[in-house]
Design a protein around this motif. Sequence first.
Motif, short mmCIF file in Angstrom:
data_model
loop_
_atom_site.label_atom_id
_atom_site.label_comp_id
_atom_site.label_asym_id
_atom_site.label_seq_id
_atom_site.Cartn_x
_atom_site.Cartn_y
_atom_site.Cartn_z
N MET A 1 0.84 -1.20 0.00
CA MET A 1 0.00 0.00 0.00
C MET A 1 0.87 1.25 0.00
O MET A 1 1.85 1.32 0.74
N ASP A 2 0.54 2.24 -0.81
CA ASP A 2 1.39 3.40 -0.91
C ASP A 2 1.12 4.38 0.24
O ASP A 2 0.10 4.30 0.94
N LEU A 3 2.05 5.33 0.40
CA LEU A 3 1.98 6.26 1.53
C LEU A 3 0.74 7.13 1.48
O LEU A 3 0.15 7.44 2.52
N ALA A 4 0.35 7.55 0.27
CA ALA A 4 -0.81 8.43 0.14
C ALA A 4 -2.07 7.74 0.67
O ALA A 4 -2.92 8.38 1.32
N LEU A 5 -2.19 6.45 0.44
CA LEU A 5 -3.36 5.73 0.93
C LEU A 5 -3.31 5.56 2.44
O LEU A 5 -4.33 5.71 3.13
N TRP A 6 -2.12 5.27 2.98
CA TRP A 6 -1.98 5.20 4.44
C TRP A 6 -2.33 6.55 5.06
O TRP A 6 -3.03 6.63 6.08
N GLN A 7 -1.85 7.61 4.46
CA GLN A 7 -2.15 8.94 4.99
C GLN A 7 -3.66 9.19 4.99
O GLN A 7 -4.22 9.70 5.97
N TRP A 34 4.10 16.06 8.98
CA TRP A 34 4.41 15.13 7.90
C TRP A 34 4.97 15.87 6.68
O TRP A 34 5.95 15.42 6.07
N MET A 35 4.39 17.02 6.33
CA MET A 35 4.90 17.78 5.19
C MET A 35 6.35 18.21 5.44
O MET A 35 7.19 18.15 4.53
N THR A 36 6.64 18.62 6.66
CA THR A 36 8.02 19.02 6.99
C THR A 36 8.94 17.82 6.98
O THR A 36 10.07 17.89 6.47
N ALA A 37 8.49 16.71 7.52
CA ALA A 37 9.32 15.50 7.57
C ALA A 37 9.72 15.05 6.17
O ALA A 37 10.84 14.55 5.95
N GLN A 38 8.83 15.24 5.20
CA GLN A 38 9.13 14.81 3.84
C GLN A 38 10.31 15.57 3.25
O GLN A 38 11.00 15.06 2.36
N LEU A 49 7.09 4.74 5.94
CA LEU A 49 5.82 4.42 6.59
C LEU A 49 5.93 4.65 8.10
O LEU A 49 4.97 5.12 8.73
N VAL A 50 7.07 4.35 8.68
CA VAL A 50 7.29 4.60 10.11
C VAL A 50 7.21 6.10 10.38
O VAL A 50 6.58 6.55 11.34
N VAL A 51 7.85 6.89 9.52
CA VAL A 51 7.84 8.35 9.68
C VAL A 51 6.42 8.88 9.55
O VAL A 51 5.95 9.67 10.38
N LEU A 52 5.71 8.47 8.50
CA LEU A 52 4.34 8.92 8.29
C LEU A 52 3.45 8.59 9.48
O LEU A 52 2.70 9.44 9.98
N THR A 53 3.53 7.35 9.95
CA THR A 53 2.67 6.91 11.06
C THR A 53 2.96 7.72 12.32
O THR A 53 2.04 8.18 13.01
N ALA A 54 4.23 7.92 12.61
CA ALA A 54 4.59 8.69 13.81
C ALA A 54 4.15 10.14 13.69
O ALA A 54 3.71 10.75 14.67
N CYS A 55 4.24 10.71 12.50
CA CYS A 55 3.80 12.09 12.32
C CYS A 55 2.31 12.24 12.63
O CYS A 55 1.89 13.26 13.20
N VAL A 123 11.40 12.94 12.73
CA VAL A 123 10.13 13.35 13.30
C VAL A 123 10.34 14.33 14.46
O VAL A 123 9.59 15.30 14.60
N GLN A 124 11.37 14.12 15.25
CA GLN A 124 11.65 15.08 16.31
C GLN A 124 11.93 16.45 15.73
O GLN A 124 11.40 17.47 16.20
N ASP A 125 12.76 16.52 14.70
CA ASP A 125 13.05 17.80 14.06
C ASP A 125 11.80 18.43 13.46
O ASP A 125 11.54 19.62 13.63
N ALA A 126 11.01 17.63 12.74
CA ALA A 126 9.81 18.16 12.08
C ALA A 126 8.83 18.71 13.10
O ALA A 126 8.21 19.76 12.89
N ASP A 127 8.68 18.02 14.22
CA ASP A 127 7.76 18.49 15.25
C ASP A 127 8.28 19.75 15.93
O ASP A 127 7.51 20.68 16.20
#
Length: 233
Positions: A1-7, A34-38, A49-55, A123-127
């Motif tokens: 499953m792609d990231l966009a669908l998980w999001q 999430w936008m910043t993390a990307q 997927l780990v990054v997206l989920t945590a965001c 994720v820490q930086d993005a947050d």
Amino acid sequence: MDLALWQHRFERWLKDNHATDDAAHDISHFRRVWMTAQKMLSHQTVNPLVVLTACYFHDIVSLPKNHPERHQSSRLAARKTRDILCHYFPDFPPECYAAVEHVIEAHSFSAGIAPQSPEAKIVQDADRLEALGAIGLARVFAVSGALGVALFDADDPFAETRPLNDKAYALDHFQTKLLHLPETMQTEVGRELARHNADFLIQFLAKLSAELQGDCLGLDSQVQRRFHRSLSS
């Protein structure tokens, strides 16, 4: 499953199950993190997927800043996220559970947990970048207003002759935390973005200082020099 669908699935679940009046930790916050993390993903070898989920779930539990157990928020959020993934997303890869939990635990400033994985560093930086710049500026005063905290000490707004106290004055939070965030960044991209946004906050402080002295057009160069020195030290 792609990231966009998980999001899409995560956002749909949050809309149905995570009603909150906390403007600093709502679904738009998760989306911005999430936008910043990307922006950092291409510079690291990570599991996106780990990054997206945590965001999207890092603040699924976020105790108020004046709560005595505030420092436990990220640990509680990590455990709740695993439960959510198990019960509502049974096709989520179980081998990613531990990685997601660590990222969520380590994102918090108050928890003091060092990020061990590249995903956790991103994720820490993005947050933390969300606490700087224009959004960070708005959040400081929104949260302080909700807690009944004064804007600043009218007699000594920049705490030149008194101890800093951001539980009493919103403006003190710039010195107790926000302007120190660039030095905590874990990635090079995060450091560059943090320095840029911290410069914006310093401009705001210089403008505020000028206005307090009756100058509605200028910037207080002394305040600019003072806080730029602290930023570079």
